[in-house]
Write a protein that holds these residues in place. Sequence first.
Motif, mmCIF file in Angstrom:
data_model
loop_
_atom_site.group_PDB
_atom_site.id
_atom_site.type_symbol
_atom_site.label_atom_id
_atom_site.label_comp_id
_atom_site.label_asym_id
_atom_site.label_seq_id
_atom_site.Cartn_x
_atom_site.Cartn_y
_atom_site.Cartn_z
ATOM 1 N N ALA A 1 14.370 11.301 12.265
ATOM 2 C CA ALA A 1 14.250 9.924 12.726
ATOM 3 C C ALA A 1 12.970 9.723 13.516
ATOM 4 O O ALA A 1 12.354 8.661 13.442
ATOM 5 C CB ALA A 1 15.457 9.557 13.584
ATOM 6 N N ARG B 1 10.932 3.241 13.545
ATOM 7 C CA ARG B 1 12.287 2.947 14.015
ATOM 8 C C ARG B 1 12.944 1.861 13.180
ATOM 9 O O ARG B 1 14.166 1.812 13.062
ATOM 10 C CB ARG B 1 12.247 2.523 15.490
ATOM 11 C CG ARG B 1 12.008 3.678 16.434
ATOM 12 C CD ARG B 1 12.099 3.224 17.866
ATOM 13 N NE ARG B 1 11.039 2.267 18.193
ATOM 14 C CZ ARG B 1 11.046 1.501 19.281
ATOM 15 N NH1 ARG B 1 12.070 1.543 20.109
ATOM 16 N NH2 ARG B 1 10.040 0.676 19.521
ATOM 17 N N PHE C 1 15.308 3.129 10.508
ATOM 18 C CA PHE C 1 16.519 3.880 10.841
ATOM 19 C C PHE C 1 17.756 3.030 10.544
ATOM 20 O O PHE C 1 17.782 1.828 10.783
ATOM 21 C CB PHE C 1 16.552 4.253 12.325
ATOM 22 C CG PHE C 1 15.411 5.118 12.763
ATOM 23 C CD1 PHE C 1 14.647 5.827 11.841
ATOM 24 C CD2 PHE C 1 15.103 5.220 14.114
ATOM 25 C CE1 PHE C 1 13.599 6.620 12.268
ATOM 26 C CE2 PHE C 1 14.057 6.009 14.536
ATOM 27 C CZ PHE C 1 13.297 6.704 13.609
ATOM 28 N N ASP D 1 21.822 6.590 11.976
ATOM 29 C CA ASP D 1 20.736 7.456 12.445
ATOM 30 C C ASP D 1 20.485 7.254 13.937
ATOM 31 O O ASP D 1 20.324 8.206 14.702
ATOM 32 C CB ASP D 1 19.446 7.157 11.674
ATOM 33 C CG ASP D 1 19.525 7.581 10.218
ATOM 34 O OD1 ASP D 1 20.310 8.499 9.918
ATOM 35 O OD2 ASP D 1 18.823 6.976 9.395
ATOM 36 N N LEU D 2 20.467 5.981 14.338
ATOM 37 C CA LEU D 2 20.205 5.675 15.740
ATOM 38 C C LEU D 2 21.332 6.160 16.642
ATOM 39 O O LEU D 2 21.092 6.573 17.782
ATOM 40 C CB LEU D 2 19.997 4.165 15.901
ATOM 41 C CG LEU D 2 18.731 3.625 15.232
ATOM 42 C CD1 LEU D 2 18.757 2.103 15.216
ATOM 43 C CD2 LEU D 2 17.485 4.124 15.962
#
Length: 202
Positions: free
Chosen positions: A11, A16, A19, A23-24
């Motif tokens: 990631a 960002r 994502f 994933d976050l």
Amino acid sequence: MSEQTETSTRACRRSRSEFSDRDLLHALVDGHRRALGTLYDRHSRVIYAYIAARLNTREDIEEISQDVFVTLWRKRSSLTIAGDSLLPWLLVTTRNLIANRRRSLHSAEKRRASTAVDETMPDSRPGPAELSERKQLLAYVEAVAATLPEPDRTVFELCIRGNHSYEEAAAQAGITTGAVRNRLSRLRTRLRNELHTLRGTP
């Protein structure tokens, strides 16, 4: 290397915006605060609108909007989502926080209403003047009772001061129950008239 750590490493190599929420969330578990900022940017407008449709004050709306993401950070290690989107969980959390706030507001309103009623209700406790008058009247009644002939004084002591029944007073005074009733009636009338005279009332 754990699966979550590998996911976090991958990631970090991507923008960002690419994502997924999943994933976050993995990045959150690893302590990456930037992931929380990304999720906030992604979902905060929806959360804010959801709250604004259910609460009135801007202060409450903004506070709960922040609390939703504070709760997300606090529960990040135990949180699981069914799909790739975190929005359903965020909305459920928002709904629960709104319910808590409504209960808190309702309780505060009840307390304010109760306080307002208490402040407007007159004080039922006797004041100094009334207490003084009661003391004088009681002393007067005692003085009157001391002058009563027998068996009126015994009837007074038993029925008025001692709260005995007519039958009990009759047995101790050696008179009939009817006589007790008649003597009490006359005695109460006398006391009532004399107290009216003492107070200066007709």
